[in-house]
Design a protein around this motif. Structure first.
Motif, PDB file in Angstrom:
ATOM      1  N   MET A  16      42.769  42.170  46.432  1.00 13.39           N
ATOM      2  CA  MET A  16      41.962  41.339  45.503  1.00 13.39           C
ATOM      3  C   MET A  16      42.863  41.197  44.282  1.00 13.39           C
ATOM      4  SD  MET A  16      37.981  42.498  44.970  1.00 13.39           S
ATOM      5  CE  MET A  16      36.674  42.051  46.060  1.00 13.39           C
ATOM      6  N   TYR A  20      43.932  37.269  43.150  1.00  6.92           N
ATOM      7  CA  TYR A  20      43.857  36.876  41.640  1.00  6.92           C
ATOM      8  C   TYR A  20      45.069  36.465  41.290  1.00  6.92           C
ATOM      9  CZ  TYR A  20      42.934  37.597  36.891  1.00  6.92           C
ATOM     10  OH  TYR A  20      42.708  37.334  35.627  1.00  6.92           O
ATOM     11  N   PRO A  32      40.147  32.250  39.438  1.00  2.00           N
ATOM     12  CA  PRO A  32      40.012  33.244  39.817  1.00  2.00           C
ATOM     13  C   PRO A  32      39.118  34.143  38.631  1.00  2.00           C
ATOM     14  CG  PRO A  32      42.224  33.424  39.385  1.00  2.00           C
ATOM     15  CD  PRO A  32      41.675  31.879  39.091  1.00  2.00           C
ATOM     16  N   TYR A  34      38.321  38.266  38.081  1.00  2.00           N
ATOM     17  CA  TYR A  34      38.466  39.594  38.834  1.00  2.00           C
ATOM     18  C   TYR A  34      37.425  40.598  37.669  1.00  2.00           C
ATOM     19  CZ  TYR A  34      40.019  44.308  40.017  1.00  2.00           C
ATOM     20  OH  TYR A  34      40.185  45.367  40.454  1.00  2.00           O
ATOM     21  N   ILE A 139      36.529  31.591  42.606  1.00  4.20           N
ATOM     22  CA  ILE A 139      36.271  32.694  43.205  1.00  4.20           C
ATOM     23  C   ILE A 139      36.112  33.986  42.399  1.00  4.20           C
ATOM     24  CG2 ILE A 139      37.744  32.131  45.344  1.00  4.20           C
ATOM     25  CD1 ILE A 139      39.825  33.776  44.336  1.00  4.20           C
ATOM     26  N   LEU A 141      35.916  37.668  42.073  1.00  4.09           N
ATOM     27  CA  LEU A 141      36.345  39.052  42.954  1.00  4.09           C
ATOM     28  C   LEU A 141      35.667  40.152  42.433  1.00  4.09           C
ATOM     29  CD1 LEU A 141      39.982  37.922  43.010  1.00  4.09           C
ATOM     30  CD2 LEU A 141      38.630  37.939  44.927  1.00  4.09           C
ATOM     31  N   CYS A 142      34.727  40.877  43.142  1.00  4.00           N
ATOM     32  CA  CYS A 142      34.139  41.882  42.432  1.00  4.00           C
ATOM     33  C   CYS A 142      34.524  43.415  43.273  1.00  4.00           C
ATOM     34  CB  CYS A 142      32.707  41.850  42.615  1.00  4.00           C
ATOM     35  SG  CYS A 142      31.768  40.406  42.094  1.00  4.00           S
ATOM     36  N   ASP A 143      35.348  44.005  42.420  1.00  4.92           N
ATOM     37  CA  ASP A 143      35.929  45.208  43.033  1.00  4.92           C
ATOM     38  C   ASP A 143      35.016  46.441  42.757  1.00  4.92           C
ATOM     39  OD1 ASP A 143      37.956  46.392  44.417  1.00  4.92           O
ATOM     40  OD2 ASP A 143      39.228  46.491  42.894  1.00  4.92           O
ATOM     41  N   LYS A 172      33.091  37.270  46.054  1.00  8.23           N
ATOM     42  CA  LYS A 172      33.899  38.197  47.122  1.00  8.23           C
ATOM     43  C   LYS A 172      33.589  39.709  46.569  1.00  8.23           C
ATOM     44  CE  LYS A 172      35.871  34.407  48.232  1.00  8.23           C
ATOM     45  NZ  LYS A 172      35.643  33.564  49.261  1.00  8.23           N
ATOM     46  N   SER A 174      34.282  44.254  47.329  1.00  9.76           N
ATOM     47  CA  SER A 174      34.727  45.092  48.159  1.00  9.76           C
ATOM     48  C   SER A 174      33.938  46.287  48.327  1.00  9.76           C
ATOM     49  CB  SER A 174      36.243  45.601  47.742  1.00  9.76           C
ATOM     50  OG  SER A 174      36.036  46.298  46.423  1.00  9.76           O
TER      51      SER A 174
END
Length: 205
Positions: A16, A20, A32, A34, A139, A141-143, A172, A174
Motif C-alpha cells: 500500500m 501511495y 492517493p 492512505y 484511491i 488505501l485503508c490499511d 482498497k 487490507s
C-alpha cells in the motif's frame, strides 16, 4: 474496490505504501489517500462506557480518511484548508478528536463533529480534491482494516467502505484470510479479493 488479503507480516502495508508513493509522484495516476485503522482497539472500551460508541467509531474512521487526504495535500504542496472551509470544520479539531477518542476521552464538543461529518461530506471533499489536484479519480488505501476483535466496528467500517465507492473513488482495504465481514458486505459483489502472497497451487510458486 479491492480487498488485499494476506496473513500478518506478508507485506500488505508495504504494498500500500509503495502504491501511495508511486501515485503521489505521477500525475497520470489517481490521487492517493492512505489511512490506517491500526488503533481501532483503543476505541473498544467505548462500547462499554458509551451508548453511541458506533457513532464515535464512524466519525473517527471518516476523520482518519480526511486526515489522510490532508497528508496527501502536504506531499503535493497544496493548501488543504481550501477543501474543508465550506464545511465549517478545522484540521486541528479532527486531530484533537482522534487523539481524545483513542484515549476514551469523550468531550461535549465532539457532538458537533458527530453531526457534521458524514460519508456524503467526505465523498464530496474527496471529489473536490480530485479536481484541485487535476487527477481523474482517487484511491482510498485503508490499511489494517481487518477489525477482527471488534466485529461491530468492522461491520460499520465496511458499510463506510461500500458507501464511499463511486465512479471517482476506488477504496482498497487490507484484511486477513477468512475474515468475516458481517451480513451486509459480500466479497465479489462489494469488492474483489486480491491475494497478497503466492498460492502453493500456482504453477509459478
Amino acid at each position: 474496490s479491492k480487498l488485499i488479503v494476506g496473513p500478518r507480516g506478508v507485506g500488505k502495508t508495504h504494498h500500500m505504501r509503495i502504491a501511495y508513493k508511486q501515485a503521489l509522484c505521477q500525475r497520470s495516476k489517481p490521487l492517493p489517500i492512505y489511512m490506517t485503522l491500526s488503533k481501532y482497539l483503543r476505541l473498544e472500551p467505548l462500547k462499554n462506557s458509551s451508548s453511541i460508541a458506533i457513532q464515535y467509531f464512524h466519525c473517527w474512521a471518516l476523520s482518519k480518511i480526511l486526515l489522510g487526504l490532508k497528508e496527501t495535500f502536504g506531499h503535493l504542496k497544496k493548501d488543504s484548508n481550501e477543501i474543508i472551509a465550506p464545511y465549517e470544520i478545522q484540521w486541528d479539531d479532527l486531530n484533537l478528536f482522534c487523539d481524545q477518542i483513542e484515549k476514551q476521552q469523550v468531550r461535549d464538543w465532539h457532538n458537533s463533529l458527530l453531526d457534521k461529518i458524514s460519508v456524503n461530506m467526505v465523498s464530496n471533499i474527496v471529489d473536490e480534491a480530485i479536481l484541485l489536484c487535476n487527477r481523474k479519480h482517487a484511491i482510498l488505501l485503508c490499511d489494517d482494516a481487518a477489525l477482527v476483535l471488534t466485529k461491530d466496528y468492522m461491520i460499520e467500517f465496511f458499510d463506510i467502505f461500500r458507501a464511499l465507492k463511486s465512479a471517482k473513488i476506488s477504496p482498497k482495504a487490507s484484511v486477513y484470510p477468512n475474515t468475516e465481514f458481517g451480513p451486509r458486505f459480500h466479497i465479489g459483489q462489494d469488492a474483489e479479493s486480491v491475494p497478497c502472497w503466492p498460492s502453493i497451487a500456482d504453477d509459478e510458486y
